[in-house]
Scaffold this motif. Structure first.
Motif, PDB file in Angstrom:
ATOM      1  N   ARG A 390       0.837  -1.205   0.000  1.00 32.66           N
ATOM      2  CA  ARG A 390       0.000   0.000   0.000  1.00 32.66           C
ATOM      3  C   ARG A 390       0.868   1.250   0.000  1.00 32.66           C
ATOM      4  O   ARG A 390       0.685   2.168  -0.803  1.00 32.66           O
ATOM      5  CB  ARG A 390      -0.903   0.013   1.239  1.00 32.66           C
ATOM      6  CG  ARG A 390      -1.640   1.340   1.459  1.00 32.66           C
ATOM      7  CD  ARG A 390      -2.212   1.444   2.868  1.00 32.66           C
ATOM      8  NE  ARG A 390      -1.168   1.274   3.855  1.00 32.66           N
ATOM      9  CZ  ARG A 390      -1.254   0.457   4.911  1.00 32.66           C
ATOM     10  NH1 ARG A 390      -2.339  -0.240   5.124  1.00 32.66           N
ATOM     11  NH2 ARG A 390      -0.244   0.352   5.753  1.00 32.66           N
ATOM     12  N   ASP A 391       1.844   1.273   0.915  1.00 32.95           N
ATOM     13  CA  ASP A 391       2.634   2.483   1.114  1.00 32.95           C
ATOM     14  C   ASP A 391       3.505   2.790  -0.097  1.00 32.95           C
ATOM     15  O   ASP A 391       3.681   3.962  -0.472  1.00 32.95           O
ATOM     16  CB  ASP A 391       3.498   2.323   2.368  1.00 32.95           C
ATOM     17  CG  ASP A 391       2.648   2.054   3.606  1.00 32.95           C
ATOM     18  OD1 ASP A 391       1.525   2.575   3.672  1.00 32.95           O
ATOM     19  OD2 ASP A 391       3.100   1.298   4.481  1.00 32.95           O
ATOM     20  N   GLN A 392       4.044   1.759  -0.727  1.00 35.50           N
ATOM     21  CA  GLN A 392       4.914   1.968  -1.885  1.00 35.50           C
ATOM     22  C   GLN A 392       4.120   2.309  -3.139  1.00 35.50           C
ATOM     23  O   GLN A 392       4.449   3.265  -3.856  1.00 35.50           O
ATOM     24  CB  GLN A 392       5.772   0.722  -2.095  1.00 35.50           C
ATOM     25  CG  GLN A 392       6.776   0.506  -0.966  1.00 35.50           C
ATOM     26  CD  GLN A 392       7.433  -0.867  -1.006  1.00 35.50           C
ATOM     27  OE1 GLN A 392       6.937  -1.799  -1.635  1.00 35.50           O
ATOM     28  NE2 GLN A 392       8.556  -0.998  -0.312  1.00 35.50           N
ATOM     29  N   LEU A 393       3.079   1.540  -3.416  1.00 35.35           N
ATOM     30  CA  LEU A 393       2.302   1.793  -4.626  1.00 35.35           C
ATOM     31  C   LEU A 393       1.661   3.178  -4.609  1.00 35.35           C
ATOM     32  O   LEU A 393       1.645   3.876  -5.623  1.00 35.35           O
ATOM     33  CB  LEU A 393       1.218   0.723  -4.790  1.00 35.35           C
ATOM     34  CG  LEU A 393       1.659  -0.593  -5.433  1.00 35.35           C
ATOM     35  CD1 LEU A 393       0.595  -1.663  -5.229  1.00 35.35           C
ATOM     36  CD2 LEU A 393       1.920  -0.399  -6.931  1.00 35.35           C
ATOM     37  N   THR A 394       1.127   3.590  -3.467  1.00 31.85           N
ATOM     38  CA  THR A 394       0.461   4.890  -3.432  1.00 31.85           C
ATOM     39  C   THR A 394       1.443   6.045  -3.478  1.00 31.85           C
ATOM     40  O   THR A 394       1.043   7.198  -3.673  1.00 31.85           O
ATOM     41  CB  THR A 394      -0.446   5.010  -2.191  1.00 31.85           C
ATOM     42  OG1 THR A 394       0.306   4.723  -1.008  1.00 31.85           O
ATOM     43  CG2 THR A 394      -1.603   4.041  -2.268  1.00 31.85           C
ATOM     44  N   THR A 395       2.722   5.759  -3.328  1.00 29.26           N
ATOM     45  CA  THR A 395       3.750   6.781  -3.496  1.00 29.26           C
ATOM     46  C   THR A 395       4.068   7.016  -4.970  1.00 29.26           C
ATOM     47  O   THR A 395       4.297   8.159  -5.384  1.00 29.26           O
ATOM     48  CB  THR A 395       5.034   6.374  -2.752  1.00 29.26           C
ATOM     49  OG1 THR A 395       4.762   6.253  -1.349  1.00 29.26           O
ATOM     50  CG2 THR A 395       6.142   7.404  -2.940  1.00 29.26           C
ATOM     51  N   VAL A 396       4.046   5.946  -5.794  1.00 33.79           N
ATOM     52  CA  VAL A 396       4.576   6.083  -7.154  1.00 33.79           C
ATOM     53  C   VAL A 396       3.619   5.696  -8.281  1.00 33.79           C
ATOM     54  O   VAL A 396       3.843   6.087  -9.425  1.00 33.79           O
ATOM     55  CB  VAL A 396       5.866   5.239  -7.327  1.00 33.79           C
ATOM     56  CG1 VAL A 396       6.934   5.683  -6.342  1.00 33.79           C
ATOM     57  CG2 VAL A 396       5.591   3.734  -7.194  1.00 33.79           C
ATOM     58  N   TYR A 397       2.571   4.920  -7.992  1.00 34.91           N
ATOM     59  CA  TYR A 397       1.756   4.379  -9.083  1.00 34.91           C
ATOM     60  C   TYR A 397       0.796   5.441  -9.613  1.00 34.91           C
ATOM     61  O   TYR A 397      -0.084   5.920  -8.902  1.00 34.91           O
ATOM     62  CB  TYR A 397       0.966   3.155  -8.614  1.00 34.91           C
ATOM     63  CG  TYR A 397       0.379   2.354  -9.755  1.00 34.91           C
ATOM     64  CD1 TYR A 397       1.110   1.324 -10.342  1.00 34.91           C
ATOM     65  CD2 TYR A 397      -0.876   2.641 -10.272  1.00 34.91           C
ATOM     66  CE1 TYR A 397       0.593   0.604 -11.409  1.00 34.91           C
ATOM     67  CE2 TYR A 397      -1.398   1.936 -11.332  1.00 34.91           C
ATOM     68  CZ  TYR A 397      -0.659   0.914 -11.901  1.00 34.91           C
ATOM     69  OH  TYR A 397      -1.168   0.202 -12.967  1.00 34.91           O
ATOM     70  N   ASP A 398       0.967   5.811 -10.884  1.00 33.92           N
ATOM     71  CA  ASP A 398       0.124   6.842 -11.489  1.00 33.92           C
ATOM     72  C   ASP A 398      -1.224   6.255 -11.898  1.00 33.92           C
ATOM     73  O   ASP A 398      -1.291   5.283 -12.651  1.00 33.92           O
ATOM     74  CB  ASP A 398       0.811   7.439 -12.726  1.00 33.92           C
ATOM     75  CG  ASP A 398       1.978   8.341 -12.362  1.00 33.92           C
ATOM     76  OD1 ASP A 398       1.983   8.881 -11.238  1.00 33.92           O
ATOM     77  OD2 ASP A 398       2.892   8.501 -13.190  1.00 33.92           O
TER      78      ASP A 398
END
Length: 553
Positions: A390-398
């Motif tokens: 959750r934390d990683q994807l919501t940082t970078v996933y457009d």
């Protein structure tokens, strides 16, 4: 025409456009659903039955209502398991319907688990159908609650599913749902405040999605020339390749929250939590809250002004007033777009480096880069698991379209990502659908991996496999907050791709960065043929991601 209560409920669900119901046996309404040809999606436990219905309502923005049935009554074993799912739906304001067996009249107060009190604590409305002839009335009230006002789960308890009533005495008419517009005087004041601000910021919440107001948000933001951040649950409500989009989380979001002098929150309660931002120096900022409910006004942070009404109507009114006051020109753009780009580029530099990494074990950001290259952002659905994914994807996933990504996390029930992709495939059969999970989430979903195989649902689970709960134990990021409880059997001890293959999924194990995109493409090809897929990617533990403003625990 005498029918039983269960049959009446089944027929009314069909009138309301419900095409299927998720379940885990036993509920006394289920046989009537079968006789009335309402398909049932049987999950492997009650919590997942609730979660799939919850996710379906979220993904469709409440346009279609997810419905689940679970075992209740005096022996409320099903409800006790389902309670966690209901709590998550209630915390996240999901308009799903749960139908369960009610404790028979005269059977109350004979058990330690107080079903009624418990269910009222996790629902917008709890209805106990005490007489069969009240079925149409309670179903009308339920769908009114589900389609009107602040979203939330509704629970109906049916103590006498076999009880008879006359179907023609109170013919059922489907419920429309109602919305309200803000006071025009409040709109004028809000625009006056906005035009006086030096550094205004729009904070977009999930209410944008339930109001189907993404287009209106974009129109207003472009006219106002105002930077935008979005909540976790609203990710995708504003196109994330837009030059005015700041982000969901990370240093650039913190920068804009800090320097803003006015925050226009639309469709967000601004509630504090582990997965939302604090507002720094809130007392010195002008906060305008556009919400469907007064319950969000002056909640935690002082509200200078409020618009109470549907988000789409509010945004239409705001855009109209701003255009009127400026002769259609809107606010002066200045250097806002260039400043947003510079801030984003600086904050995302470290993550973009990780996304290009060729390290082995594979850096998880390299997996996310592969997903962004393989998936069509306009024809796909991605969700995360509770924790690092959750934390990683919501940082970078457009995310470029509303509900092209489902963000969640207030309650954080592990394994929810599988329920989300099952629901997404039911909602959007033509989309590519991917859940990204870690070790803990995979453990929760294992029993339910049989469901997409049985139902021939083409979904893909991508497993960031690193042999532990990343960030819990010691590592290069520090001592870890749970150094004694972070290890599980890792990829050296267990080949999960072989184990899960026995369920009937297409599976692969990926050990080299260059293999990621090919494996994803093969997984999606299997999905096209109706076979679910599981990809195990052997990754490093890398719990690095953008933080929430003021939240570091």
């Amino acid at each position: 025409m005498a029918i039983d209560a269960a049959t009446g409920i089944a027929r009314i669900l069909k009138q309301e456009g419900v095409e299927w119901v998720s379940t885990f046996p036993v509920c006394r309404v289920n046989n009537a659903l079968g006789r009335e040809n309402v398909p049932m999606l049987m999950m492997r436990d009650d919590r997942y039955a609730i979660a799939v219905a919850d996710a379906f309502s979220r993904i469709t923005g409440g346009k279609q209502i997810g419905v689940a049935t679970v075992q209740g009554g005096v022996n409320a074993a099903g409800l006790q398991v389902a309670y966690a799912g209901l709590a998550q739906a209630y915390e996240d304001n999901s308009p799903m319907l749960c139908i369960t067996d009610g404790v028979p009249i005269g059977g109350m107060e004979n058990s330690h688990f107080d079903v009624t009190s418990s269910l009222k604590s996790v629902s917008k409305w709890y209805g106990y159908i005490d007489k069969p002839e009240r079925v149409p009335e309670f179903m009308r009230r339920a769908f009114t609650m589900l389609r009107t006002g602040r979203p939330g789960p509704v629970i109906l308890a049916v103590p006498d599913a076999a009880g008879q009533y006359d179907e023609t005495a109170d013919p059922y008419v489907p419920v429309k749902g109602w919305k309200s517009a803000p006071d025009p005087a409040d709109v004028t004041v809000a625009i006056d405040m906005l035009r006086k601000a030096q550094n205004p910021l729009v904070y977009a919440g999930e209410g944008i999605i339930y109001a189907d107001a993404a287009a209106e948000l974009k129109t207003f933001v472009e006219l106002a020339n105002t930077p935008v951040i979005s909540t976790l649950k609203a990710k995708g409500a504003f196109p994330e390749d837009h030059p005015l989009f700041v982000g969901v989380r990370g240093e650039q979001v913190n920068e804009y929250l800090t320097k803003s002098d006015l925050i226009l929150a639309v469709g967000s309660s601004l509630s504090p939590g582990r997965f939302s931002h604090a507002i720094p120096n809130a007392a010195s900022k002008t906060i305008i809250n556009c919400s469907v409910t007064e319950l969000d006004v002056n909640k935690v942070f002082p509200t200078a002004h409020a618009l109470i009404g549907d988000a789409r109507f509010s945004l239409q009114a705001l855009a109209g007033e701003l255009s009127s006051q400026t002769g259609g020109r809107g606010r002066d753009a200045g250097h806002v777009q260039a400043e947003v780009k510079a801030s984003r580029d600086a904050a995302l530099a470290q993550y973009r480096d990780a996304m290009a990494s060729n390290d082995t074990p594979i850096n998880p950001y390299r997996v996310y880069s592969g997903l962004m290259k393989v998936l069509d952002p306009h024809k796909s659905f991605v969700t995360h698991e509770s924790g690092n994914t959750r934390d990683q994807l919501t940082t970078v996933y457009d995310t470029l379209i509303p509900r092209g990504f489902l963000g969640w996390g207030n309650v954080s029930s592990l394994g929810y990502s599988l329920a989300a992709v099952v629901a997404a495939k039911k909602a959007h059969p033509d989309r590519q659908v991917v859940a990204v999970t870690g070790e803990a989430g995979l453990g929760y979903m294992m029993g339910n991996l049989e469901v997409p195989v049985r139902e021939k649902l083409g979904v893909t689970v991508v497993h960031i496999s690193n042999g532990g709960f990343s960030g819990y134990g010691p590592g290069f990021w520090g001592a870890g907050h749970d150094p004694y409880t972070h290890r599980v059997l890792g990829p050296d001890e267990v080949d999960m791709s072989k184990a899960i293959r026995e369920f009937g999924l297409h599976t692969e194990r990926v050990t080299e960065p260059g293999e990621i995109e090919g494996a994803l493409q093969r997984a999606l090809a299997a999905n096209d043929a109706g076979q679910p897929s599981y990809i195990e990617v052997i990754c490093s533990q890398f719990p690095v991601y953008g933080q929430w403003m003021g939240r570091h625990a």
